[in-house]
Design a protein around this motif. Structure first.
Motif, PDB file in Angstrom:
ATOM      1  N   ALA A  71       6.621   1.975  19.503  1.00  0.00           N
ATOM      2  CA  ALA A  71       6.873   2.379  18.120  1.00  0.00           C
ATOM      3  C   ALA A  71       6.203   3.709  17.815  1.00  0.00           C
ATOM      4  CB  ALA A  71       6.370   1.298  17.162  1.00  0.00           C
ATOM      5  N   LEU A  72       4.998   3.898  18.342  1.00  0.00           N
ATOM      6  CA  LEU A  72       4.300   5.166  18.136  1.00  0.00           C
ATOM      7  C   LEU A  72       5.022   6.301  18.848  1.00  0.00           C
ATOM      8  CD1 LEU A  72       0.622   3.997  18.524  1.00  0.00           C
ATOM      9  CD2 LEU A  72       1.613   4.972  16.472  1.00  0.00           C
ATOM     10  N   ALA A  73       5.503   6.014  20.053  1.00  0.00           N
ATOM     11  CA  ALA A  73       6.234   7.032  20.804  1.00  0.00           C
ATOM     12  C   ALA A  73       7.486   7.463  20.040  1.00  0.00           C
ATOM     13  CB  ALA A  73       6.599   6.504  22.181  1.00  0.00           C
ATOM     14  N   GLN A  74       8.141   6.501  19.399  1.00  0.00           N
ATOM     15  CA  GLN A  74       9.335   6.815  18.624  1.00  0.00           C
ATOM     16  C   GLN A  74       9.016   7.690  17.421  1.00  0.00           C
ATOM     17  OE1 GLN A  74      11.087   3.019  17.673  1.00  0.00           O
ATOM     18  NE2 GLN A  74      11.518   2.528  19.805  1.00  0.00           N
ATOM     19  N   LEU A  75       7.776   7.609  16.939  1.00  0.00           N
ATOM     20  CA  LEU A  75       7.351   8.467  15.838  1.00  0.00           C
ATOM     21  C   LEU A  75       6.886   9.838  16.330  1.00  0.00           C
ATOM     22  CD1 LEU A  75       5.329   5.912  13.657  1.00  0.00           C
ATOM     23  CD2 LEU A  75       7.595   6.862  13.176  1.00  0.00           C
ATOM     24  N   LEU A 122      -3.431   1.250  14.134  1.00  0.00           N
ATOM     25  CA  LEU A 122      -2.363   2.131  14.591  1.00  0.00           C
ATOM     26  C   LEU A 122      -1.455   2.536  13.438  1.00  0.00           C
ATOM     27  CD1 LEU A 122      -1.369   0.477  17.991  1.00  0.00           C
ATOM     28  CD2 LEU A 122      -2.778   2.501  17.611  1.00  0.00           C
ATOM     29  N   ARG A 123      -1.189   1.586  12.550  1.00  0.00           N
ATOM     30  CA  ARG A 123      -0.349   1.898  11.394  1.00  0.00           C
ATOM     31  C   ARG A 123      -1.028   2.948  10.521  1.00  0.00           C
ATOM     32  NH1 ARG A 123       0.020  -2.861   9.535  1.00  0.00           N
ATOM     33  NH2 ARG A 123       1.907  -3.394  10.693  1.00  0.00           N
ATOM     34  N   SER A 124      -2.314   2.767  10.288  1.00  0.00           N
ATOM     35  CA  SER A 124      -3.052   3.717   9.459  1.00  0.00           C
ATOM     36  C   SER A 124      -3.082   5.097  10.102  1.00  0.00           C
ATOM     37  CB  SER A 124      -4.476   3.204   9.228  1.00  0.00           C
ATOM     38  OG  SER A 124      -5.238   4.135   8.505  1.00  0.00           O
ATOM     39  N   MET A 125      -3.312   5.145  11.412  1.00  0.00           N
ATOM     40  CA  MET A 125      -3.372   6.435  12.090  1.00  0.00           C
ATOM     41  C   MET A 125      -2.028   7.145  12.067  1.00  0.00           C
ATOM     42  SD  MET A 125      -5.917   5.975  15.346  1.00  0.00           S
ATOM     43  CE  MET A 125      -7.701   5.821  15.107  1.00  0.00           C
ATOM     44  N   SER A 126      -0.940   6.403  12.235  1.00  0.00           N
ATOM     45  CA  SER A 126       0.379   7.027  12.225  1.00  0.00           C
ATOM     46  C   SER A 126       0.693   7.618  10.860  1.00  0.00           C
ATOM     47  CB  SER A 126       1.457   6.014  12.624  1.00  0.00           C
ATOM     48  OG  SER A 126       1.598   4.998  11.646  1.00  0.00           O
ATOM     49  N   PRO A 182       9.514   1.727  12.591  1.00  0.00           N
ATOM     50  CA  PRO A 182       9.747   0.364  13.072  1.00  0.00           C
ATOM     51  C   PRO A 182       8.516  -0.527  12.944  1.00  0.00           C
ATOM     52  CG  PRO A 182       9.422   1.849  14.920  1.00  0.00           C
ATOM     53  CD  PRO A 182       9.450   2.706  13.692  1.00  0.00           C
ATOM     54  N   LEU A 183       7.400   0.039  12.493  1.00  0.00           N
ATOM     55  CA  LEU A 183       6.173  -0.751  12.361  1.00  0.00           C
ATOM     56  C   LEU A 183       6.205  -1.671  11.140  1.00  0.00           C
ATOM     57  CD1 LEU A 183       3.531   2.025  13.179  1.00  0.00           C
ATOM     58  CD2 LEU A 183       4.292   0.178  14.679  1.00  0.00           C
ATOM     59  N   VAL A 184       7.165  -1.439  10.234  1.00  0.00           N
ATOM     60  CA  VAL A 184       7.223  -2.213   8.993  1.00  0.00           C
ATOM     61  C   VAL A 184       8.161  -3.408   9.157  1.00  0.00           C
ATOM     62  CG1 VAL A 184       7.710  -2.124   6.521  1.00  0.00           C
ATOM     63  CG2 VAL A 184       6.827  -0.098   7.676  1.00  0.00           C
ATOM     64  N   LYS A 185       7.706  -4.578   8.703  1.00  0.00           N
ATOM     65  CA  LYS A 185       8.537  -5.775   8.775  1.00  0.00           C
ATOM     66  C   LYS A 185       9.748  -5.628   7.855  1.00  0.00           C
ATOM     67  CE  LYS A 185       4.687  -8.919   9.746  1.00  0.00           C
ATOM     68  NZ  LYS A 185       3.913 -10.082   9.241  1.00  0.00           N
ATOM     69  N   SER A 242       0.836  -1.204   0.000  1.00  0.00           N
ATOM     70  CA  SER A 242       0.000   0.000   0.000  1.00  0.00           C
ATOM     71  C   SER A 242       0.869   1.253   0.000  1.00  0.00           C
ATOM     72  CB  SER A 242      -0.909   0.018   1.226  1.00  0.00           C
ATOM     73  OG  SER A 242      -0.136   0.158   2.404  1.00  0.00           O
ATOM     74  N   LYS A 243       0.261   2.359  -0.414  1.00  0.00           N
ATOM     75  CA  LYS A 243       0.968   3.638  -0.374  1.00  0.00           C
ATOM     76  C   LYS A 243       1.381   3.972   1.051  1.00  0.00           C
ATOM     77  CE  LYS A 243       0.230   8.603  -1.054  1.00  0.00           C
ATOM     78  NZ  LYS A 243      -0.752   9.646  -1.404  1.00  0.00           N
ATOM     79  N   SER A 244       0.518   3.656   2.024  1.00  0.00           N
ATOM     80  CA  SER A 244       0.826   3.963   3.419  1.00  0.00           C
ATOM     81  C   SER A 244       2.048   3.198   3.903  1.00  0.00           C
ATOM     82  CB  SER A 244      -0.376   3.663   4.306  1.00  0.00           C
ATOM     83  OG  SER A 244      -0.764   2.315   4.171  1.00  0.00           O
ATOM     84  N   THR A 245       2.228   1.975   3.404  1.00  0.00           N
ATOM     85  CA  THR A 245       3.404   1.193   3.785  1.00  0.00           C
ATOM     86  C   THR A 245       4.668   1.836   3.233  1.00  0.00           C
ATOM     87  OG1 THR A 245       2.136  -0.857   3.883  1.00  0.00           O
ATOM     88  CG2 THR A 245       4.514  -1.066   3.623  1.00  0.00           C
TER      89      THR A 245
END
Length: 348
Positions: free
Chosen positions: A145-149, A119-123, A37-40, A25-28
């Protein structure tokens, strides 16, 4: 730059092109470009290979301008079918609305995988802040991971083990202990606990308060009287049927929440029994429906709306630069109604 691309053609390549080439996806793609860090690792490699193949040039300066925080805040709720969480969301929304923020709500239905996707979508949408009621199975790393962003994040109703996160929760242990002490004072010695799972911190606290009250009264804890299950009506319905078939059934029960207790009320009715007359029952949360059941439900009162407001104020404080974690634990009351077989009143 790829040998097949000129600066002009490379500049026209978009994240959509990269996404199509990599099969994501574009979001990825956006997360990969942000080094999230949310991406494998496997997905990141595919995206980077597509970037190399197409000669995409990432304009980080423009992206940073686009990425300035919006006025959208995320509300990730684990079970909106539970009226408690709906009441919590109302309190949260009230504060954000007054502060000029737009809440974006998502229901994860207690599914950690769905929660990760949300969470990934919201970030990716550059939310200004986030309040999350963690689904069962949530890993602290997901929140880290969200905190790091740089997303100000507050946990509501459920804490997580590990690092300190800002959170708002009721005093689960004290509430459960007070409710159990009340049942003991009414003369009950075989008291059950229904609902929740032992891998949930909230269940540990509430069941821990229940056990502490039994111990203080010299009553031996019987593991067979703790019936785990999802915190919903079906759990209560099944639990009461199970314990009533025991050779020595309990005479009372404390439930993980009011919704489980509503299921117990249904189960008792199916057997021609009534709470308060044949079986003493106590819930936890004091949702609006609790006072309208038949009989009205004795329960531990949590000021749900105020907790939601507190969580929202915490997020706003963090948005404005105060990032110190705050763990807020609210006081609770025992509201005595007919379901436990005692006179209605409120006890601190």
């Amino acid at each position: 730059m790829n040998a097949r691309e000129t600066p002009a053609t490379a500049s026209r390549i978009t994240m959509i092109d990269i996404a199509r080439h990599a099969g994501v996806s574009k979001s990825t793609v956006s997360l990969v470009l942000q080094a999230s860090p949310l991406v494998k690792a496997e997905t990141r490699d595919k995206v980077n290979a597509a970037i190399e193949a197409l000669g995409y040039v990432y304009n980080r300066g423009a992206a940073n301008l686009r990425g300035s925080r919006s006025n959208i805040v995320g509300m990730v709720i684990n079970d909106l079918a539970n009226p408690f969480f709906a009441e919590l969301a109302v309190g949260i929304e009230r504060v954000f609305h007054a502060a000029g923020y737009i809440p974006f709500i998502a229901n994860t239905i207690e599914n950690a995988k769905r929660q990760s996707e949300v969470l990934r979508s919201m970030s990716e949408h550059d939310i200004a802040g986030l309040i999350i009621c963690p689904a069962r199975g949530t890993r602290p790393a997901d929140i880290e991971a969200l905190a790091q962003l740089g997303v100000p994040t507050v946990l509501a109703m459920r804490r997580l083990a590990g690092p300190k996160f800002s959170s708002v929760t009721p005093d689960n242990l004290r509430g459960a202990r007070r409710a159990t002490e009340h049942l003991i004072a009414l003369g009950h010695r075989r008291i059950a606990f229904f609902g929740g799972y032992s891998d949930m911190i909230a269940q540990n606290d509430r069941c821990g308060g229940y056990q502490a009250a039994l111990s203080a009264a010299g009553i031996t804890f019987d593991r067979a009287l703790v019936i785990e299950g999802p915190p919903n009506r079906d759990c209560g319905l099944n639990a009461i049927g199970h314990v009533l078939d025991m050779a020595e059934p309990p005479t009372a029960a404390l439930c993980f929440n009011d919704v489980v207790a509503f299921g117990v009320l249904s189960g008792l009715e199916r057997r021609g029994l009534a709470a308060g007359r044949d079986f003493a029952l106590v819930g936890f949360d004091d949702v609006a429906e609790a006072r309208h059941t038949n009989p009205p439900l004795t329960t531990v009162h949590v000021d749900t709306g105020a907790l939601g407001e507190r969580a929202a104020h915490q997020v706003l404080r963090m948005i404005h630069g105060d990032t110190r974690p705050e763990e807020f634990v609210s006081d609770v009351d025992l509201v005595v109604r007919a379901s436990c077989g005692a006179t209605s009143r409120r006890q601190p």
